[in-house]
Scaffold this motif. Sequence first.
Motif, mmCIF file in Angstrom:
data_model
loop_
_atom_site.group_PDB
_atom_site.id
_atom_site.type_symbol
_atom_site.label_atom_id
_atom_site.label_comp_id
_atom_site.label_asym_id
_atom_site.label_seq_id
_atom_site.Cartn_x
_atom_site.Cartn_y
_atom_site.Cartn_z
ATOM 1 N N ARG A 105 0.809 -1.215 0.000
ATOM 2 C CA ARG A 105 0.000 0.000 0.000
ATOM 3 C C ARG A 105 0.844 1.268 0.000
ATOM 4 N N VAL A 106 1.957 1.246 0.752
ATOM 5 C CA VAL A 106 2.708 2.484 0.978
ATOM 6 C C VAL A 106 3.897 2.662 0.038
ATOM 7 N N SER A 107 4.564 1.582 -0.338
ATOM 8 C CA SER A 107 5.811 1.709 -1.097
ATOM 9 C C SER A 107 5.675 2.477 -2.419
ATOM 10 N N PRO A 108 4.552 2.387 -3.147
ATOM 11 C CA PRO A 108 4.466 3.196 -4.376
ATOM 12 C C PRO A 108 4.560 4.701 -4.118
ATOM 13 N N SER A 109 4.272 5.120 -2.883
ATOM 14 C CA SER A 109 4.298 6.546 -2.540
ATOM 15 C C SER A 109 5.638 7.003 -1.981
ATOM 16 N N VAL A 110 6.620 6.079 -1.929
ATOM 17 C CA VAL A 110 7.958 6.403 -1.428
ATOM 18 C C VAL A 110 8.898 6.574 -2.617
ATOM 19 N N VAL A 111 9.663 7.662 -2.625
ATOM 20 C CA VAL A 111 10.526 7.980 -3.758
ATOM 21 C C VAL A 111 11.980 8.045 -3.328
ATOM 22 N N GLN A 112 12.838 7.869 -4.304
ATOM 23 C CA GLN A 112 14.271 8.079 -4.092
ATOM 24 C C GLN A 112 14.594 9.507 -4.503
ATOM 25 N N VAL A 113 15.311 10.222 -3.644
ATOM 26 C CA VAL A 113 15.649 11.626 -3.891
ATOM 27 C C VAL A 113 17.136 11.731 -4.194
ATOM 28 N N VAL A 147 5.228 10.930 -0.828
ATOM 29 C CA VAL A 147 4.146 11.792 -1.308
ATOM 30 C C VAL A 147 3.340 12.303 -0.116
ATOM 31 N N TRP A 148 3.184 13.632 -0.053
ATOM 32 C CA TRP A 148 2.466 14.259 1.051
ATOM 33 C C TRP A 148 1.007 14.532 0.708
ATOM 34 N N SER A 185 6.207 17.786 -13.133
ATOM 35 C CA SER A 185 5.231 17.083 -13.968
ATOM 36 C C SER A 185 5.434 15.588 -13.793
ATOM 37 N N VAL A 186 4.328 14.875 -13.685
ATOM 38 C CA VAL A 186 4.379 13.431 -13.579
ATOM 39 C C VAL A 186 3.060 12.896 -14.115
ATOM 40 N N ARG A 187 3.135 11.721 -14.726
ATOM 41 C CA ARG A 187 1.948 11.177 -15.390
ATOM 42 C C ARG A 187 0.808 10.961 -14.399
ATOM 43 N N GLU A 188 1.071 10.276 -13.328
ATOM 44 C CA GLU A 188 0.044 10.003 -12.332
ATOM 45 C C GLU A 188 0.694 9.807 -10.978
ATOM 46 N N LEU A 189 0.218 10.547 -9.987
ATOM 47 C CA LEU A 189 0.811 10.478 -8.657
ATOM 48 C C LEU A 189 0.270 9.300 -7.861
ATOM 49 N N PRO A 190 1.131 8.599 -7.125
ATOM 50 C CA PRO A 190 0.639 7.620 -6.155
ATOM 51 C C PRO A 190 -0.102 8.360 -5.042
ATOM 52 N N PRO A 191 -0.903 7.671 -4.252
ATOM 53 C CA PRO A 191 -1.640 8.345 -3.173
ATOM 54 C C PRO A 191 -0.708 8.837 -2.074
ATOM 55 N N PRO A 192 -1.096 9.885 -1.359
ATOM 56 C CA PRO A 192 -0.290 10.333 -0.214
ATOM 57 C C PRO A 192 -0.177 9.236 0.830
ATOM 58 N N VAL A 193 0.939 9.221 1.552
ATOM 59 C CA VAL A 193 1.107 8.269 2.650
ATOM 60 C C VAL A 193 0.098 8.621 3.745
#
Length: 361
Positions: free
Chosen positions: A56-64, A88-89, A138-146
Amino acid sequence: MERRYGIAAAVLAALLLVATATKMHFAPWTGPVARAVEQRGPLSEAERATIDIFERVSPSVVQVAAKSAANPLMGEEGQGTASGTGFVWDRDGHLVTNNHVVASGGEIAVRFASGEVAQVDLVGTAPNYDLAVLRIRSVRELPPPVPLGSSSDLKVGQSAFAIGNPFGLDQSMTSGIISALKRRLPTHGGREIANVIQTDAAINPGNSGGPLLDSAGRLIGVTTAIISPSGSNAGISFAIPADIVNRVVPELIRNGRVPTPGIGIVAASEDVATRLGVEGVIVVRTAAGSPAERAGIRGVNMSTGAVGDIITAVEGKPVRRLSDVTDALEQAGAGRTVRLTVKRGTETRDVNVAIIDVDRS
């Protein structure tokens, strides 16, 4: 005689070996046939719960990744890259990470779990809380906020889960427990973050800025630091509590910065107060023209070394260290007035003091 018996025994053993060898049969070569897979039972409830959190959560975690200019004083050439984690906030494309991940001021990019890379802008930073907010261009589609939880009701011993990019290994999950609460973490400018969460979930370089989650998959903290002689996980990691994150991040989105509430005092360390047997915060001095000076708060007499005022409570709540005072001021916010209980000698009195943004005073 014994020698002849020894020779005869050796000859007999050799003949028996030859006879046995002629009767040996070997199984024919069967080729590379795979073994049958043993069927397992259902996953345990704990395993299913952990897998659910990750999925559920990992798609909303990004590498910076933040590019930084080389530092010739460190013998560096070209450009370096600071790598960390973010998440993602909100639906508007805001991401949260640590300030120290993006403090170089260089170009910043993020990579999603899908592999998509996006350029981001730095919206604001709060060095006193080691937090920063980014926004995706810009991004195609955002994952849901955590999902957001609270850090106010956490208990030592409850489960904790971290998702991040340790050593650049993206989408890594670790688990442990909350080891302690109400830790203090030094940050920029000599201030401290109060109520910091300690966990033994494995945190390593590259995890900075990632989410610390509870067993419901809610954000309870942002991983920020470790204590380790080797620089790698040693089982002592720290996270900025979610309640502070939820107070600071909206301010960064609105204004790009967060006020630093203060009253204009310099306080003695907790060690000094302990050695003197003092319960409270010893005021060493007040800044000229500060609210504390205007309220009549007095510091240490530099000529005699005599202790002046000791702050023993804020809004009736006892304080024992400077972080207790700063935490109370931060919760009240700049522009408000706070009631301090101050002890001078044998006398105790209440004083109303205005809170200002000390970074703009």
